[in-house]
Design an enzyme around this catalytic site. Structure first.
Site, short mmCIF file in Angstrom:
data_model
loop_
_atom_site.label_atom_id
_atom_site.label_comp_id
_atom_site.label_asym_id
_atom_site.label_seq_id
_atom_site.Cartn_x
_atom_site.Cartn_y
_atom_site.Cartn_z
N ASP A 8 -15.76 -3.64 -0.47
CA ASP A 8 -15.25 -3.28 0.84
C ASP A 8 -16.43 -3.10 1.78
O ASP A 8 -17.27 -2.22 1.57
CB ASP A 8 -14.43 -1.99 0.75
CG ASP A 8 -13.29 -2.10 -0.25
OD1 ASP A 8 -12.77 -3.22 -0.43
OD2 ASP A 8 -12.92 -1.08 -0.86
N ASP A 63 0.86 -1.19 0.00
CA ASP A 63 0.00 0.00 0.00
C ASP A 63 0.89 1.23 0.00
O ASP A 63 1.81 1.34 0.83
CB ASP A 63 -0.89 0.03 1.24
CG ASP A 63 -1.93 -1.09 1.25
OD1 ASP A 63 -2.00 -1.84 0.26
OD2 ASP A 63 -2.65 -1.20 2.25
#
EC number: 5.3.1.16
Length: 245
Positions: A129, A10
């Site tokens: 998500d 990330d």
């Protein structure tokens, strides 16, 4: 086939970081994302899950650096973060990433996503998500609709696969939400990549037994030293994935 493992890189403000429950401000930095990706490649990764967090949060992007990371490795990359229109989709595909994840746009601009799926096919995955059964959008900062309604629409639009993240588990090392995984894989015939909460090798063994799951994204557990990638790959090899073709 064995469970595919995707170690995560990330990127925020040019650095490899990990968040807790996807919240800005909870970053722990792990240095140069190129080095992180190359380390996973050296450890045997065949896929890397690469996320531009700044683009996901709508606070800028690391587009050039992301492209460098993709070019620096010889393994497949799944790229995510801020892919919401033709320009960002084409830029993501142009990096050479094997697959791109679309998140917010699948909730806010379903017509564009349908056209993108028609154009690009299985190089697109949609990120689901989730908090409970409510989808999260805009870097997990807004609600984005009911999970199973969106899943049915995306199935009808021809989405090839889903990346399912339990936001409440992500970055917490509290174990995956297996109940959610089973519910989603029961509701679609498309393969699912599990994300969020993996904390142990046993978690990977459990994920591999869920029909419909073809892979798992692993982040904080690797960075925190809960286990090594070679150890995880060995576990994946010994447990045939129930959802792998």
């Amino acid at each position: 086939m064995t469970l595919t493992l995707l170690p995560a890189v990330d990127v925020a403000d040019g650095l490899a970081v990990r968040l807790v429950q996807g919240e800005a401000g909870t970053e722990t930095s792990y240095g140069d994302p190129r080095e992180a990706a190359l380390a996973w490649q050296r450890d045997g990764a065949e896929w890397i899950h690469l996320v531009d967090l700044d683009a996901a949060f709508g606070r800028g992007s690391n587009r050039d650096l992301i492209a460098e990371v993709v070019r620096s490795v010889d393994v497949a990359v799944e790229l995510s973060g801020g892919i919401r229109d033709d320009d960002s989709l084409d830029a993501a595909l142009a990096t050479g990433a094997a697959r791109v994840n679309i998140g917010t746009a699948a909730l806010e601009d379903p017509e564009w996503v349908r056209k993108a799926i028609d154009r690009v096919g299985d190089r697109i995955a949609v990120g689901l998500d989730v908090r409970g059964t409510t989808l999260a959008a805009r870097g997990w900062t807004r609600e984005g609709g009911e999970l199973y309604e969106v899943l049915a629409r995306l199935d009808a639009d021809g989405c090839a696969r889903y990346v399912l993240t339990d936001v409440r588990r992500d970055g917490t090392l509290t174990g995956p939400n297996v109940e959610l995984l089973r519910a989603v894989t029961a509701a679609t015939t498309r393969p699912v990549v599990a994300s969020g909460g993996v904390s142990s090798l046993e978690d990977l063994r459990v994920i591999a037994t869920v029909p419909g799951v073809e892979g798992a994204i692993v982040g904080k557990a690797l960075y925190a030293g809960a286990f090594t990638l070679p150890e995880a790959l060995a576990v994946a090899a010994e447990v045939p994935a129930a959802g792998a073709p």
